[in-house]
Design a protein around this motif. Structure first.
Motif, PDB file in Angstrom:
ATOM      1  N   ALA A   1      42.034  44.605  39.618  1.00 25.42           N
ATOM      2  CA  ALA A   1      42.378  43.273  39.114  1.00 25.42           C
ATOM      3  C   ALA A   1      41.143  42.493  38.707  1.00 25.42           C
ATOM      4  CB  ALA A   1      43.169  42.503  40.174  1.00 25.42           C
ATOM      5  N   LEU A   2      40.096  42.558  39.521  1.00 25.28           N
ATOM      6  CA  LEU A   2      38.889  41.778  39.226  1.00 25.28           C
ATOM      7  C   LEU A   2      38.132  42.355  38.034  1.00 25.28           C
ATOM      8  CD1 LEU A   2      37.542  41.011  42.828  1.00 25.28           C
ATOM      9  CD2 LEU A   2      39.099  39.655  41.395  1.00 25.28           C
ATOM     10  N   ALA A   3      38.160  43.675  37.874  1.00 24.91           N
ATOM     11  CA  ALA A   3      37.401  44.313  36.792  1.00 24.91           C
ATOM     12  C   ALA A   3      38.065  44.141  35.431  1.00 24.91           C
ATOM     13  CB  ALA A   3      37.207  45.795  37.096  1.00 24.91           C
ATOM     14  N   GLU A   4      39.298  43.630  35.397  1.00 22.97           N
ATOM     15  CA  GLU A   4      39.946  43.386  34.103  1.00 22.97           C
ATOM     16  C   GLU A   4      39.240  42.277  33.332  1.00 22.97           C
ATOM     17  OE1 GLU A   4      44.052  42.550  34.448  1.00 22.97           O
ATOM     18  OE2 GLU A   4      44.614  44.579  35.074  1.00 22.97           O
TER      19      GLU A   4
ATOM     20  N   ASN B   1      41.942  40.453  52.079  1.00 22.45           N
ATOM     21  CA  ASN B   1      41.885  41.037  50.735  1.00 22.45           C
ATOM     22  C   ASN B   1      42.430  42.458  50.709  1.00 22.45           C
ATOM     23  OD1 ASN B   1      39.304  41.475  52.237  1.00 22.45           O
ATOM     24  ND2 ASN B   1      38.914  42.849  50.520  1.00 22.45           N
ATOM     25  N   VAL B   2      42.466  43.110  51.875  1.00 23.31           N
ATOM     26  CA  VAL B   2      43.013  44.466  51.996  1.00 23.31           C
ATOM     27  C   VAL B   2      44.506  44.413  52.285  1.00 23.31           C
ATOM     28  CG1 VAL B   2      42.922  46.611  53.343  1.00 23.31           C
ATOM     29  CG2 VAL B   2      40.803  45.396  52.771  1.00 23.31           C
ATOM     30  N   THR B   3      44.926  43.535  53.184  1.00 19.73           N
ATOM     31  CA  THR B   3      46.323  43.498  53.610  1.00 19.73           C
ATOM     32  C   THR B   3      47.232  42.812  52.600  1.00 19.73           C
ATOM     33  OG1 THR B   3      45.876  41.482  54.860  1.00 19.73           O
ATOM     34  CG2 THR B   3      45.701  43.562  56.048  1.00 19.73           C
ATOM     35  N   ASP B   4      46.697  41.864  51.846  1.00 20.66           N
ATOM     36  CA  ASP B   4      47.490  41.154  50.825  1.00 20.66           C
ATOM     37  C   ASP B   4      46.630  40.970  49.578  1.00 20.66           C
ATOM     38  OD1 ASP B   4      49.291  39.683  49.392  1.00 20.66           O
ATOM     39  OD2 ASP B   4      49.360  37.976  50.757  1.00 20.66           O
ATOM     40  N   PRO B   5      46.313  42.078  48.897  1.00 17.05           N
ATOM     41  CA  PRO B   5      45.413  41.980  47.750  1.00 17.05           C
ATOM     42  C   PRO B   5      45.961  41.144  46.601  1.00 17.05           C
ATOM     43  CG  PRO B   5      46.346  44.187  47.895  1.00 17.05           C
ATOM     44  CD  PRO B   5      46.714  43.479  49.163  1.00 17.05           C
ATOM     45  N   ASP B   6      47.269  41.138  46.414  1.00 22.53           N
ATOM     46  CA  ASP B   6      47.829  40.384  45.284  1.00 22.53           C
ATOM     47  C   ASP B   6      47.567  38.886  45.438  1.00 22.53           C
ATOM     48  OD1 ASP B   6      48.756  42.714  44.163  1.00 22.53           O
ATOM     49  OD2 ASP B   6      50.795  42.486  44.914  1.00 22.53           O
TER      50      ASP B   6
ATOM     51  N   VAL C   1      41.368  34.200  43.853  1.00 21.33           N
ATOM     52  CA  VAL C   1      40.010  34.391  43.326  1.00 21.33           C
ATOM     53  C   VAL C   1      39.982  34.203  41.814  1.00 21.33           C
ATOM     54  CG1 VAL C   1      38.184  36.111  42.958  1.00 21.33           C
ATOM     55  CG2 VAL C   1      39.217  35.839  45.232  1.00 21.33           C
ATOM     56  N   LEU C   2      40.907  34.860  41.115  1.00 20.69           N
ATOM     57  CA  LEU C   2      40.911  34.784  39.655  1.00 20.69           C
ATOM     58  C   LEU C   2      41.259  33.376  39.160  1.00 20.69           C
ATOM     59  CD1 LEU C   2      42.536  38.232  38.866  1.00 20.69           C
ATOM     60  CD2 LEU C   2      40.176  37.548  38.394  1.00 20.69           C
ATOM     61  N   ASP C   3      42.134  32.683  39.869  1.00 18.14           N
ATOM     62  CA  ASP C   3      42.443  31.299  39.486  1.00 18.14           C
ATOM     63  C   ASP C   3      41.196  30.438  39.582  1.00 18.14           C
ATOM     64  OD1 ASP C   3      45.038  31.947  38.970  1.00 18.14           O
ATOM     65  OD2 ASP C   3      45.881  30.993  40.762  1.00 18.14           O
TER      66      ASP C   3
END
Length: 257
Positions: free
Chosen positions: A35-38, A240-245, A251-253
Motif C-alpha cells: 500500500a505504501l509503495a503505490e 500495523n501487522v494486526t490491522d494493516p488496512d 498513514v496515507l491520509d
C-alpha cells in the motif's frame, strides 16, 4: 549497504523510510509495503546490530546512534530529506533525527512511541530481560507475542506465530544486542525538547497496546507543535501487522494532506 546498514527500496515517489522497533528488521513492515509503495519510494532497512546489517555494536548503544543511522541513510541515498515512519524504537530514533537535522526530516509518523521512560514499559522490559537471561532466547521469543499482539489475534494466528518463532530463533541477534538496545530505549528522554521539533508529526497509538501505554503518544502530540494524535482502538503494539488496512489508511491520509 550504506555505512554497514542493509537497505532496500520499493516503489517510486516521495521517499519514506520505515524504521522498525526493538527487533530491528525491515521485514517487520511487509504487511504495509504494497500500500505504501503505490505512492512512495519506500526504504526498508535493518537496524545496526540486527538482521542483515552490521552485527557489531559499540559497548554502549544509544538512541542518538539510531537516529544517526537514519540520517546516514538519507545522506547515503543522496536524498535532500525523507519522511520517517518509526515504530517504537524506530519512532524514538526518528525523534532524534528530527532534533539533530530538522531540515532533513519532511514528516514524522511516530507509531507507539514515547518521549521519556514510562513505568509500565520499563516493567515490561525487565520481564523480557529476565526471560532472556534466565530462560534463554527461545523462551524470550515465545513470550514476545504477548507484548506485541491482542489476545484474540494470538489465538487466531497460533500456527503462524509458532512458525515465526523458529525463524526468529534462527536469526536471533544475540542476548548482548538486546541487552544494549533495551538499555538505550529505557534511558531515552527528550520530553523537554519536544517543542524543538518542527516536522509535521502524526503520533499514532493503539489503545490496546500492552507494551507502550497510549498516553505516551498523547504526550508526544501535546508536546510537538501542530502534531496530531490518531488512535487505533484495536491492534496492540504491532498494530500495523494486526490491522494493516486501518494503519495504512491513517498513514496515507496524513501523508496526502
Amino acid at each position: 549497504m550504506i555505512d554497514g546498514l542493509y537497505w532496500e527500496a520499493h516503489g517510486s515517489g516521495p521517499p519514506l523510510i520505515l524504521s522498525a522497533g526493538l527487533g530491528g528488521s525491515g521485514n517487520y513492515w511487509l504487511p504495509n509495503l504494497p500500500a505504501l509503495a503505490e505512492r512512495h519510494r519506500v526504504i526498508l532497512y535493518d537496524h545496526r546490530g540486527t538482521g542483515r546489517s552490521d552485527r557489531a555494536l559499540p559497548e554502549r548503544v544509544t538512541v542518538e546512534q539510531m537516529g544517526e543511522d537514519i540520517l546516514a541513510l538519507i545522506a547515503g541515498l543522496g536524498l535532500e530529506g525523507a519522511t520517517i515512519v518509526g515504530h517504537a524504537a524506530g519512532a524514538v530514533a526518528g525523534l532524534v533525527a528530527a532534533l539533530a537535522a530538522p531540515g532533513r526530516i519532511a514528516r514524522l509518523i511516530l507509531v507507539n512511541g514515547w518521549p521519556a521512560p514510562d513505568p509500565h514499559f520499563l516493567r515490561c522490559f525487565d520481564a523480557r530481560l529476565a526471560l532472556l537471561r534466565n530462560s534463554g532466547p527461545r523462551a524470550y521469543l515465545r513470550a514476545q507475542p504477548l507484548f506485541l499482539y491482542p489476545a484474540n489475534w494470538i489465538s487466531e494466528h497460533a500456527a503462524r506465530l509458532a512458525a515465526e518463532d523458529e525463524v526468529h530463533l534462527a536469526h536471533f541477534a544475540g542476548a548482548e544486542t538486546y541487552e544494549k538496545r533495551i538499555a538505550a530505549l529505557a534511558a531515552f528522554d527528550v520530553d523537554a525538547r519536544l517543542g524543538e521539533i518542527t516536522a509535521p508529526t502524526l503520533a499514532l497509538a493503539a489503545a490496546d497496546d500492552m507494551l507502550v501505554p497510549s498516553n505516551c503518544s498523547k504526550r508526544l502530540a501535546e508536546g510537538i507543535a501542530g502534531a496530531r494524535l490518531a488512535t487505533m482502538q484495536y491492534g496492540g503494539h504491532a498494530c500495523n501487522v494486526t490491522d494493516p488496512d486501518t494503519f495504512n489508511r491513517l498513514v496515507l491520509d496524513f501523508l496526502g494532506e
